[in-house]
Motif scaffolding. Structure first.
Motif, PDB file in Angstrom:
ATOM      1  N   UNK A   6       0.827  -1.205   0.000  1.00 14.67           N
ATOM      2  CA  UNK A   6       0.000   0.000   0.000  1.00 14.67           C
ATOM      3  C   UNK A   6       0.859   1.252   0.000  1.00 14.67           C
ATOM      4  N   UNK A   7       0.423   2.269  -0.731  1.00 18.88           N
ATOM      5  CA  UNK A   7       1.249   3.459  -0.934  1.00 18.88           C
ATOM      6  C   UNK A   7       0.922   4.613  -0.004  1.00 18.88           C
ATOM      7  N   UNK A   8      -0.080   4.458   0.882  1.00 11.80           N
ATOM      8  CA  UNK A   8      -0.423   5.555   1.796  1.00 11.80           C
ATOM      9  C   UNK A   8       0.703   5.752   2.813  1.00 11.80           C
ATOM     10  N   UNK A   9       0.718   6.903   3.445  1.00 13.16           N
ATOM     11  CA  UNK A   9       1.719   7.188   4.469  1.00 13.16           C
ATOM     12  C   UNK A   9       1.660   6.185   5.607  1.00 13.16           C
ATOM     13  N   UNK A  10       0.418   5.790   5.972  1.00 16.58           N
ATOM     14  CA  UNK A  10       0.254   4.833   7.074  1.00 16.58           C
ATOM     15  C   UNK A  10       0.856   3.471   6.711  1.00 16.58           C
ATOM     16  N   UNK A  11       0.628   3.016   5.469  1.00 14.08           N
ATOM     17  CA  UNK A  11       1.199   1.733   5.027  1.00 14.08           C
ATOM     18  C   UNK A  11       2.724   1.787   5.100  1.00 14.08           C
ATOM     19  N   UNK A  12       3.288   2.835   4.532  1.00 16.14           N
ATOM     20  CA  UNK A  12       4.753   2.944   4.498  1.00 16.14           C
ATOM     21  C   UNK A  12       5.333   3.086   5.906  1.00 16.14           C
ATOM     22  N   UNK A  13       4.648   3.862   6.740  1.00 19.22           N
ATOM     23  CA  UNK A  13       5.104   4.081   8.106  1.00 19.22           C
ATOM     24  C   UNK A  13       5.160   2.757   8.879  1.00 19.22           C
ATOM     25  N   UNK A  14       4.126   1.944   8.702  1.00 19.73           N
ATOM     26  CA  UNK A  14       4.070   0.668   9.419  1.00 19.73           C
ATOM     27  C   UNK A  14       5.183  -0.267   8.953  1.00 19.73           C
ATOM     28  N   UNK A  15       5.355  -0.396   7.623  1.00 14.92           N
ATOM     29  CA  UNK A  15       6.391  -1.295   7.104  1.00 14.92           C
ATOM     30  C   UNK A  15       7.782  -0.815   7.515  1.00 14.92           C
ATOM     31  N   UNK A  16       7.992   0.489   7.481  1.00 12.83           N
ATOM     32  CA  UNK A  16       9.287   1.039   7.892  1.00 12.83           C
ATOM     33  C   UNK A  16       9.561   0.714   9.356  1.00 12.83           C
ATOM     34  N   UNK A  17       8.517   0.799  10.193  1.00 14.38           N
ATOM     35  CA  UNK A  17       8.679   0.477  11.609  1.00 14.38           C
ATOM     36  C   UNK A  17       9.123  -0.965  11.796  1.00 14.38           C
ATOM     37  N   UNK A  18       8.494  -1.897  11.069  1.00 14.48           N
ATOM     38  CA  UNK A  18       8.851  -3.309  11.200  1.00 14.48           C
ATOM     39  C   UNK A  18      10.289  -3.561  10.777  1.00 14.48           C
ATOM     40  N   UNK A  19      10.705  -2.906   9.697  1.00 11.82           N
ATOM     41  CA  UNK A  19      12.038  -3.154   9.146  1.00 11.82           C
ATOM     42  C   UNK A  19      13.126  -2.431   9.937  1.00 11.82           C
ATOM     43  N   UNK A  20      12.872  -1.186  10.321  1.00 17.91           N
ATOM     44  CA  UNK A  20      13.914  -0.376  10.935  1.00 17.91           C
ATOM     45  C   UNK A  20      13.968  -0.500  12.458  1.00 17.91           C
ATOM     46  N   UNK A  21      12.808  -0.608  13.107  1.00 24.27           N
ATOM     47  CA  UNK A  21      12.782  -0.609  14.570  1.00 24.27           C
ATOM     48  C   UNK A  21      12.767  -2.004  15.166  1.00 24.27           C
ATOM     49  N   UNK A  22      12.390  -3.000  14.358  1.00 24.69           N
ATOM     50  CA  UNK A  22      12.312  -4.370  14.860  1.00 24.69           C
ATOM     51  C   UNK A  22      12.993  -5.305  13.848  1.00 24.69           C
TER      52      UNK A  22
END
Length: 504
Positions: free
Chosen positions: A336-352
């Motif tokens: 998904x290209x929305x800010x929320x989609x990207x924000x969530x995926x970035x959190x999984x990859x970068x913070x966890x």
């Protein structure tokens, strides 16, 4: 597995309800759940009586007290509320006892005690006639429920009758998919396991079965057994009926007192005072959401009205550091290209630590939905750790991908799950093989750098490369010669037909 005569006995119970005018499968399961719970209360009371008789000590914690119950129109002995007693009454008397006394007694139990009892606090008796009640009770009495495995399988078979989707995107997850996820996360005796959208309790039940089969030390260590029966399993569901049904499913699979509660996992009032070491879930893909009542903490993590995104964020919140999760998500979460989609995926990859993305075939959840889905596996670290992410493209799960979902003959072409599990396990024993696979294969590794470069897109098609197979073609001259020969034969055939016509 329920087969043969036992399956026919269960089918008779369902047919009795349907012919008696009760066609809603959730309502039928609810009424069966109440009756099985009532039967279980009698069994517990009998155990307490037998213990008192054996030890010569006073009766401890009786389910049914002495004296009279005044909840109905006329007082009755509490003893009449026992399954072993009222099942010997005539149809009208049995119906009156259950309606006027047993169900008020269940609601009274719900004011305190176990989560099983609390889930009965709004129990409603909806069987319409005495004749239907006695028919169902007699049929349930004929079904053997003493053996743990048998009674668990029987209830699971009953749950398979729930063939319609719920009102908020809920549906029953296929047990072979749940088993795959449980086998991949491999629960341990020290885990605390939660499903925040528990439904019929399939994930928790299957985790319990895995532990039962792989960790016999639970039954010899009193502390481990106490943990298994009380603190290990937690489930929440916004639907009270599902919480009740899930409770009974765990009870009949031998888990004595888990936490199974009605609660909105995304709500502001949801209890958040505990974290867990393992989350297993297939949360609703869509559904109504009261934005004002949604947890403000969740909205700070990912501001969206999409329940599938909020549930992933909630699961991160539920985990303690080092805890792991396996969660089914619609494909849109991956790309998904929305800010929320990207924000969530970035959190999984970068913070966890994002461990794996398993792509499921598009018909995996038919007949409920045709939405394409995947399973995310990740570990909460709060400090990053994603290095390589493992992708697997499931093309077959052992069942046809149409609405019938018919079980197929066992082979790799028909079922990729055994291969998937074997490759997954090899990641921890001999990772070199998976790391060496090219992105044209069914599984392969993708570096964090590649994922970041693709704006945190997690769809497998973003990284999988189509293999161009070399096709050998015949020589052009050879084909032309063959065409010339065919042309000559065709002309000769025409000439022969013309001669036949001239001679006739």
């Amino acid at each position: 597995m329920v087969t043969g005569e036992l399956k026919a006995q269960v089918d008779k119970v369902w047919n009795a309800f349907w012919s008696g005018g009760m066609a809603n499968p959730v309502e039928v399961i609810e009424q069966i759940t109440y009756l099985l719970f009532i039967r279980r209360l009698d069994e517990l009371h009998t155990l307490a009586v037998n213990k008192a008789n054996t030890t010569g000590k006073p009766l401890e914690n009786p389910v049914f007290p002495e004296g009279l119950d005044h909840s109905g129109r006329t007082p009755r002995s509490y003893n009449d509320l026992r399954w072993s007693v009222f099942t010997n009454f005539g149809p009208d008397e049995m119906y009156a006892v259950i309606d006027d006394h047993v169900f008020p007694f269940l609601r009274q139990l719900g004011e305190e005690g176990s989560s099983y009892a609390r889930n009965m606090k709004d129990a409603r008796f909806t069987i319409p006639t005495a004749n239907l009640l006695i028919k169902v009770v007699d049929l349930l009495n004929e079904i053997p429920m003493a053996d743990r495995d048998t009674k668990g399988d029987i209830y699971e078979y009953m749950l398979s009758k729930l063939a319609t989707s719920g009102t908020n995107g809920q549906f029953r997850t296929s047990r072979h998919i749940i088993k795959l996820m449980v086998d991949m996360v491999a629960p341990t005796p020290s885990d605390t396991i939660i499903d925040p959208a528990v439904g019929t309790g399939g994930f928790l039940m299957m985790a319990g079965e895995y532990l039962h089969d792989h960790h016999p030390e639970i039954w010899t260590d009193p502390k481990l057994r106490e943990h298994y029966n009380t603190d290990m399993f937690t489930g929440f569901d916004s639907d009270a009926a599902m919480a009740r049904i899930g409770s009974m499913n765990l009870l009949l699979h031998g888990i004595e007192n888990p936490t199974m509660e009605r609660a909105d996992s995304l709500g502001e009032t949801h209890p958040q005072d505990k974290q867990y070491s393992l989350v297993l879930a297939n949360p609703p893909f869509a559904g109504s959401l009261d934005f004002e009542a949604t947890s403000k903490e969740l909205l700070q993590m990912v501001k969206t009205k999409k329940t599938e995104l909020l549930f992933v964020a909630h699961i991160v919140r539920l985990l303690k550091n080092g805890g792991r999760a396996a969660i089914i998500v619609p494909d849109g979460v991956l790309f998904g290209s929305s800010n929320a989609h990207k924000q969530l995926r970035k959190m999984l990859v970068e913070e966890h630590k994002l461990d794996a993305v398993v792509k499921l075939p598009s018909g995996a959840f038919k007949p409920y939905t045709g939405v394409s889905t995947a399973i995310l596996f990740f570990t909460k670290t709060s400090s990053g750790g994603t290095d390589m992410v493992w992708f697997y493209d499931v093309q077959a799960d052992g069942f046809s991908l149409d609405d019938k979902r018919t079980k197929l003959e066992e082979s790799h072409e028909n079922n990729n799950f055994p291969d998937l599990l074997e490759r997954w396990k090899s990641l921890s024993t001999s990772p070199e093989l998976e790391q060496s696979r090219l992105p044209v294969e069914q599984s392969f590794m993708v570096s964090k750098e590649q994922i970041v470069k693709q704006d945190y897109d997690l769809s497998i098609n973003r990284y999988k490369v189509s293999e161009n197979k070399k096709v050998l073609h015949r020589d052009t001259k050879e084909i032309l010669m063959e065409l010339s020969e065919l042309d000559s034969k065709f002309l000769s055939l025409i000439q022969n037909i013309e001669q036949e016509l001239d001679n006739s």
